[in-house]
Design a protein around this motif. Structure first.
Motif, mmCIF file in Angstrom:
data_model
loop_
_atom_site.group_PDB
_atom_site.id
_atom_site.type_symbol
_atom_site.label_atom_id
_atom_site.label_comp_id
_atom_site.label_asym_id
_atom_site.label_seq_id
_atom_site.Cartn_x
_atom_site.Cartn_y
_atom_site.Cartn_z
ATOM 1 N N GLY A 16 -3.117 36.761 67.804
ATOM 2 C CA GLY A 16 -2.423 37.933 67.276
ATOM 3 C C GLY A 16 -2.787 39.202 68.018
ATOM 4 O O GLY A 16 -1.931 40.073 68.246
ATOM 5 N N LEU A 17 -4.036 39.335 68.414
ATOM 6 C CA LEU A 17 -4.466 40.511 69.174
ATOM 7 C C LEU A 17 -3.752 40.593 70.517
ATOM 8 O O LEU A 17 -3.332 41.681 70.949
ATOM 9 C CB LEU A 17 -5.984 40.465 69.396
ATOM 10 N N ILE A 18 -3.613 39.464 71.183
ATOM 11 C CA ILE A 18 -2.948 39.440 72.483
ATOM 12 C C ILE A 18 -1.452 39.713 72.326
ATOM 13 O O ILE A 18 -0.867 40.511 73.075
ATOM 14 C CB ILE A 18 -3.188 38.089 73.184
ATOM 15 N N GLU A 19 -0.835 39.062 71.352
ATOM 16 C CA GLU A 19 0.608 39.212 71.175
ATOM 17 C C GLU A 19 1.002 40.623 70.774
ATOM 18 O O GLU A 19 2.076 41.110 71.142
ATOM 19 C CB GLU A 19 1.101 38.219 70.114
ATOM 20 N N ARG A 20 0.137 41.296 70.032
ATOM 21 C CA ARG A 20 0.482 42.630 69.538
ATOM 22 C C ARG A 20 -0.250 43.741 70.291
ATOM 23 O O ARG A 20 -0.408 44.844 69.788
ATOM 24 C CB ARG A 20 0.207 42.709 68.039
ATOM 25 N N GLN A 21 -0.668 43.437 71.526
ATOM 26 C CA GLN A 21 -1.412 44.424 72.315
ATOM 27 C C GLN A 21 -0.671 45.759 72.458
ATOM 28 O O GLN A 21 -1.278 46.815 72.219
ATOM 29 C CB GLN A 21 -1.748 43.874 73.707
ATOM 30 N N PRO A 22 0.618 45.771 72.851
ATOM 31 C CA PRO A 22 1.297 47.066 73.000
ATOM 32 C C PRO A 22 1.282 47.887 71.713
ATOM 33 O O PRO A 22 1.085 49.106 71.737
ATOM 34 C CB PRO A 22 2.723 46.674 73.398
ATOM 35 N N GLU A 23 1.465 47.210 70.588
ATOM 36 C CA GLU A 23 1.481 47.888 69.294
ATOM 37 C C GLU A 23 0.104 48.461 68.955
ATOM 38 O O GLU A 23 -0.023 49.585 68.457
ATOM 39 C CB GLU A 23 1.925 46.876 68.230
ATOM 40 N N ILE A 24 -0.927 47.675 69.237
ATOM 41 C CA ILE A 24 -2.304 48.122 68.964
ATOM 42 C C ILE A 24 -2.662 49.322 69.827
ATOM 43 O O ILE A 24 -3.223 50.326 69.342
ATOM 44 C CB ILE A 24 -3.305 46.975 69.206
ATOM 45 N N LEU A 25 -2.343 49.254 71.113
ATOM 46 C CA LEU A 25 -2.685 50.351 72.025
ATOM 47 C C LEU A 25 -1.926 51.621 71.658
ATOM 48 O O LEU A 25 -2.468 52.736 71.757
ATOM 49 C CB LEU A 25 -2.400 49.943 73.468
ATOM 50 N N ALA A 26 -0.685 51.488 71.235
ATOM 51 C CA ALA A 26 0.103 52.660 70.832
ATOM 52 C C ALA A 26 -0.495 53.302 69.581
ATOM 53 O O ALA A 26 -0.586 54.537 69.481
ATOM 54 C CB ALA A 26 1.550 52.255 70.591
ATOM 55 N N ALA A 27 -0.891 52.470 68.624
ATOM 56 C CA ALA A 27 -1.503 52.994 67.404
ATOM 57 C C ALA A 27 -2.828 53.677 67.721
ATOM 58 O O ALA A 27 -3.153 54.751 67.189
ATOM 59 C CB ALA A 27 -1.724 51.862 66.399
ATOM 60 N N ASN A 28 -3.604 53.062 68.606
ATOM 61 C CA ASN A 28 -4.893 53.641 68.977
ATOM 62 C C ASN A 28 -4.724 54.972 69.710
ATOM 63 O O ASN A 28 -5.524 55.900 69.522
ATOM 64 C CB ASN A 28 -5.680 52.652 69.844
ATOM 65 N N ALA A 29 -3.680 55.075 70.530
ATOM 66 C CA ALA A 29 -3.425 56.330 71.233
ATOM 67 C C ALA A 29 -3.203 57.474 70.243
ATOM 68 O O ALA A 29 -3.629 58.610 70.472
ATOM 69 C CB ALA A 29 -2.218 56.179 72.151
ATOM 70 N N LYS A 30 -2.551 57.182 69.121
ATOM 71 C CA LYS A 30 -2.342 58.197 68.079
ATOM 72 C C LYS A 30 -3.682 58.624 67.478
ATOM 73 O O LYS A 30 -3.932 59.816 67.275
ATOM 74 C CB LYS A 30 -1.432 57.654 66.980
ATOM 75 N N ASP A 31 -4.536 57.634 67.186
ATOM 76 C CA ASP A 31 -5.845 57.954 66.615
ATOM 77 C C ASP A 31 -6.680 58.790 67.581
ATOM 78 O O ASP A 31 -7.330 59.760 67.185
ATOM 79 C CB ASP A 31 -6.603 56.660 66.277
ATOM 80 N N VAL A 32 -6.669 58.403 68.853
ATOM 81 C CA VAL A 32 -7.457 59.118 69.863
ATOM 82 C C VAL A 32 -6.943 60.541 70.040
ATOM 83 O O VAL A 32 -7.727 61.501 70.120
ATOM 84 C CB VAL A 32 -7.428 58.350 71.205
ATOM 85 N N SER B 298 -11.445 56.940 58.609
ATOM 86 C CA SER B 298 -10.090 57.484 58.608
ATOM 87 C C SER B 298 -9.606 57.811 60.019
ATOM 88 O O SER B 298 -8.407 57.778 60.298
ATOM 89 C CB SER B 298 -10.037 58.745 57.740
ATOM 90 N N GLU B 299 -10.541 58.102 60.932
ATOM 91 C CA GLU B 299 -10.149 58.451 62.295
ATOM 92 C C GLU B 299 -9.506 57.277 63.032
ATOM 93 O O GLU B 299 -8.790 57.473 64.004
ATOM 94 C CB GLU B 299 -11.372 58.938 63.094
ATOM 95 N N ALA B 300 -9.758 56.071 62.570
ATOM 96 C CA ALA B 300 -9.190 54.876 63.205
ATOM 97 C C ALA B 300 -8.110 54.247 62.334
ATOM 98 O O ALA B 300 -7.804 53.058 62.481
ATOM 99 C CB ALA B 300 -10.290 53.859 63.486
ATOM 100 N N PHE B 301 -7.502 55.046 61.467
ATOM 101 C CA PHE B 301 -6.584 54.492 60.469
ATOM 102 C C PHE B 301 -5.435 53.716 61.097
ATOM 103 O O PHE B 301 -5.138 52.588 60.696
ATOM 104 C CB PHE B 301 -6.023 55.597 59.577
ATOM 105 N N GLU B 302 -4.741 54.307 62.061
ATOM 106 C CA GLU B 302 -3.569 53.650 62.645
ATOM 107 C C GLU B 302 -3.952 52.342 63.327
ATOM 108 O O GLU B 302 -3.266 51.321 63.190
ATOM 109 C CB GLU B 302 -2.869 54.580 63.640
ATOM 110 N N ARG C 91 -9.756 49.667 52.600
ATOM 111 C CA ARG C 91 -10.399 50.727 53.352
ATOM 112 C C ARG C 91 -10.403 52.045 52.580
ATOM 113 O O ARG C 91 -10.493 53.108 53.160
ATOM 114 C CB ARG C 91 -9.672 50.931 54.690
ATOM 115 N N ASP C 92 -10.323 51.995 51.258
ATOM 116 C CA ASP C 92 -10.083 53.213 50.499
ATOM 117 C C ASP C 92 -11.303 53.835 49.837
ATOM 118 O O ASP C 92 -11.216 54.948 49.353
ATOM 119 C CB ASP C 92 -9.036 52.948 49.408
#
Length: 418
Positions: free
Chosen positions: A42-58, A154-158, A182-183
């Motif tokens: 799942g991590l490999i298949e959804r890499q673009p989605e994960i990196l995009a979400a992380n870019a928002k957090d960063v 919360s900084e890594a929420f996305e 995570r609440d």
């Protein structure tokens, strides 16, 4: 959210986790391994989605002006994501510790006594700005037969939102009931009877709060004030290479070297060489009087160290350097200033290496290698849930074994107490 609603959520999540823990404790290894492989996929298949979400957090973290070391730990790259996936696969490939019986011995009355490895039960994981912990914690919990309640920063929420989905979907595919939330923090650390152990990963303020308020035992990951001592009998080229890597391979991790100790008899040959590398890489050098005199005379721009420098985890391009008289002085220095995380010696003297290993009281003690190797992945644990600087139950990188305990099992044939 009101206190009562938070308490109700904690009771619900804790009750579900407690039930799930009983199921996980008896789940076959094959099923657990399939779930871990599914997480990796799942991590490999959804890499673009994960990196995009992380870019928002960063981006948001930078807007808030958070420290560079914090942002570095928050950042997920393709390389880091690949390591997260490989960590899940490696955990799947490890032997399942649950149910293993060791140390069997036979008593004079014929009774057989052994020790069986068992899950801890329900893990409460509280962590800041480390998205990889979401995967490491979930994977290790599954393989060790523990249920887990996760509370990410919360900084890594996305980023955590996507990673949490991957974990939940992967567990559901194999029939394992996922438990993640995570609440809340306050409710978790008071949930006696629902959570068996709290594992925090974060800054000093988080750890201090939990130490003061938690009603549940903790395996905590605190400061990484790591030392390397370059002995008079060190191989000079090795010493330069190792101390360069220990400080500059990456500045923000807790296993990066903060204090460099150098024997007085090798300082003239060694210090200018490593100082040239540090200067080229933009590392600020804060020196005791002898190191300051030597490096200033050699033309380097260095500053005097204060007493606080020896007890500070910078996670940044800053190194504190001291010249010591001998191994006794080095051991005394480390005893005063080490946080008990990781300390290393560079030497070709076997007797000194043995002394160092015996006398340094840290989770990892190393000979002739970089402190940056103090890591569950590098130790062959598949991954780690943290690096424990405490002295009870688990020390150093906490992998599968650290998330289990031992109970005595006794096999009799009608024996009675006389």
């Amino acid at each position: 959210m009101t206190d009562s609603s938070v308490h109700a959520l904690m009771q619900e999540a804790g009750t579900k986790a407690r039930a799930a823990a009983r199921v996980l404790a008896k789940t076959p290894s094959t099923v657990k391994n399939l779930a871990l492989v599914a997480i990796a996929q799942g991590l490999i298949e959804r890499q673009p989605e994960i990196l995009a979400a992380n870019a928002k957090d960063v981006a948001l973290a930078k807007e808030k002006g958070l420290a560079p070391a914090f942002v570095d730990r928050l950042t997920v790259t393709p390389k880091i994501l690949a390591a997260m996936a490989q960590g899940a696969r490696d955990i799947a490939a490890l032997p399942d510790p649950i149910g293993e019986i060791t140390e069997v011995r036979v008593r004079p009355n014929g009774m057989k006594i052994g020790r069986m490895r068992s899950p801890l039960g329900v893990l409460g994981m509280i962590y800041e700005a480390r998205p990889n912990v979401t995967i490491d914690a979930a994977a290790l919990a599954v393989k060790s037969g523990n249920a887990a309640i996760l509370r990410g920063g919360s900084e890594a929420f996305e980023t955590n939102r996507i990673l949490g989905e991957i974990v939940i979907q992967s567990l559901a595919k194999t029939g394992i009931d996922p438990t993640a939330d995570r609440d809340f923090v306050g409710a978790m650390i008071r949930a006696k009877g629902l959570i068996d152990v709290i594992i925090p990963r974060g800054g000093k303020s988080l750890i201090a709060r939990l130490e003061n308020e938690s009603q549940i035992p903790m395996i905590h990951h605190l400061d990484g004030i790591c030392h390397t001592y370059v002995d008079e009998d060190a191989d000079l080229d090795m010493a330069v290479s190792v101390t360069d890597n220990a400080k500059t391979q990456r500045f923000s991790p807790c296993n990066a070297m903060e204090n460099l100790l150098v024997h007085k008899d090798i300082a003239v040959a060694f210090l200018p060489r490593i100082a040239a590398i540090y200067a080229d890489k933009g590392v600020e050098m804060r020196c005791d009087e002898r190191a300051l005199t030597l490096l200033t005379a050699a033309g380097f721009n260095v500053t005097p160290a204060t007493e606080d420098d020896w007890d500070t985890e910078y996670n940044a391009p800053v190194i504190a350097i001291a010249v010591v008289d001998d191994i006794d002085a080095a051991l005394d220095f480390i005893a005063r200033h080490s946080s008990g995380h990781t300390d290393a010696i560079i030497t070709n003297d076997i007797a000194k290496a043995d002394r160092f290993m015996r006398e340094v009281d840290s989770g990892s003690v190393m000979v002739n290698c970089s402190t940056r190797l103090a890591d569950g992945f590098e130790y062959g644990l598949g991954a780690e849930i943290g690096i424990s600087t405490g002295k009870l139950h688990a020390r150093g990188p906490v992998g599968l074994e650290g998330l289990t305990n031992l109970k005595y099992v006794v096999f009799g044939s009608g024996q009675l107490r006389q």
